[in-house]
Design an enzyme around this catalytic site. Structure first.
Site, short mmCIF file in Angstrom:
data_model
loop_
_atom_site.label_atom_id
_atom_site.label_comp_id
_atom_site.label_asym_id
_atom_site.label_seq_id
_atom_site.Cartn_x
_atom_site.Cartn_y
_atom_site.Cartn_z
N GLU A 31 6.07 -0.86 0.49
CA GLU A 31 7.06 -0.23 1.37
C GLU A 31 7.22 -1.04 2.65
OE1 GLU A 31 6.16 3.48 3.21
OE2 GLU A 31 4.05 3.01 3.48
N HIS A 33 7.24 -2.24 6.38
CA HIS A 33 6.34 -2.07 7.52
C HIS A 33 6.89 -2.83 8.71
CE1 HIS A 33 3.43 -0.46 4.62
NE2 HIS A 33 2.74 -0.04 5.65
N ASP A 42 -0.26 -1.68 2.74
CA ASP A 42 -1.18 -0.64 2.29
C ASP A 42 -2.09 -1.14 1.17
OD1 ASP A 42 0.03 1.01 4.11
OD2 ASP A 42 1.26 2.06 2.65
N HIS A 117 -2.35 4.66 1.70
CA HIS A 117 -0.95 5.07 1.87
C HIS A 117 -0.91 6.57 2.15
CE1 HIS A 117 3.36 5.25 1.42
NE2 HIS A 117 3.31 5.98 0.33
N GLU A 119 1.12 9.07 2.14
CA GLU A 119 1.73 10.07 1.27
C GLU A 119 1.05 10.25 -0.09
OE1 GLU A 119 5.13 8.60 3.93
OE2 GLU A 119 3.39 7.74 2.91
N HIS A 171 2.26 4.08 11.54
CA HIS A 171 2.73 3.28 10.40
C HIS A 171 3.29 1.97 10.94
CE1 HIS A 171 4.83 2.30 6.64
NE2 HIS A 171 5.84 1.95 7.41
N GLU A 176 -2.70 -0.36 11.60
CA GLU A 176 -2.35 -1.19 10.44
C GLU A 176 -2.12 -2.64 10.86
OE1 GLU A 176 -0.43 1.60 7.01
OE2 GLU A 176 0.97 0.77 8.47
#
Length: 252
Positions: A31, A33, A42, A117, A119, A171, A176
């Site tokens: 995804e 970033h 992730d 991750h 979710e 995020h 991260e």
């Protein structure tokens, strides 16, 4: 010499001799970033934590599950950005369950899911629950998100210039980005890191997702003041806690 950590570097005979050891499944996503981090953040973070943990508890590291549940607008940007490859919840649950069952059929009885991750968590738990029912408790499965064991007293150290926005908004932000600067600095586009205001999410979910729901950069909270040193501090705080929980749960 046989690689004692990574399943992908083993022959099937090597692998078959490892079932008395724990096996770690890194779980990430693909995804967006933001402009400064790659799509595989992730998965890269999950893989690195898994490898470091495996060295401490003599575990096998399985291939990374590198697709995750749907990125949401205010915990990842949602499906508004190219490169965010989402799975439905039922797909992730079934995929994870199939993998866990295969590990158990091969003889592994101690399985650690190392998730990175946000979710993914509820669907991995559902997979563990369904597999536990099918196996009748014959395998012990343990799930931890890398941020779960981070001591609260570390937050002021990490967020010394920028307020902590909460884990959902964290995020492509300081933690991260710092972990990526520590694990894979060559993949971080540091000139693209800029000061920005943290997003203030609404108190509701809305579909269709408005095109302007999140900033066009995909960044929800500032990554300003990220550093490899902070990434190292995160690892040094989290890794012993991951080891402790694995040793206690798996009786190592």
């Amino acid at each position: 010499m046989t690689d004692r950590l990574h399943m992908t570097k083993m022959t099937w005979m090597d692998y078959a001799r490892c079932t008395d050891r724990p096996i770690i499944l890194p779980v990430g996503s693909t995804e967006q970033h933001g402009p400064h981090l790659p799509l595989g953040v992730d998965s890269i973070i999950a893989e690195n934590f898994a490898a470091l943990l495996a060295q401490r508890i003599d575990a096998v590291v399985a291939p990374t599950l590198s697709y995750g549940y749907k990125s949401k607008p205010f915990s990842g940007g949602g499906p508004l950005f190219p490169g965010t490859i989402d799975l439905n919840g039922s797909t992730l649950q079934a995929l994870a369950a199939d993998i866990l069952l295969e590990f158990a059929r091969d003889g592994f009885t101690r399985i650690f899911l190392m998730n990175a991750h946000f979710e993914n968590d509820p669907f991995l738990i559902e997979a563990m629950d369904s597999v536990n029912e099918r196996l009748g408790g014959k395998a012990t499965m343990l799930l931890s998100n890398w941020w779960d064991p981070l001591p609260e007293e570390m937050l002021p150290v990490l967020f010394d210039e920028t307020p902590f926005p909460g884990w959902a908004l964290e995020h492509a932000a300081i933690t991260e980005t710092s972990l990526m600067l520590y694990f894979a600095p060559e993949l971080v586009r540091t000139p693209a890191i800029s000061r920005c205001e943290n997003v203030c999410p609404p108190a509701y979910a809305l579909y269709p997702i408005p095109a302007d729901a999140v900033p066009s950069s995909g960044v929800l909270a500032s990554a300003w003041s990220s550093s490899a040193e902070k990434g190292q501090k995160i690892v040094e705080a989290v890794l012993p806690a991951l080891e402790k929980m694995a040793r206690e749960v798996f009786n190592l």
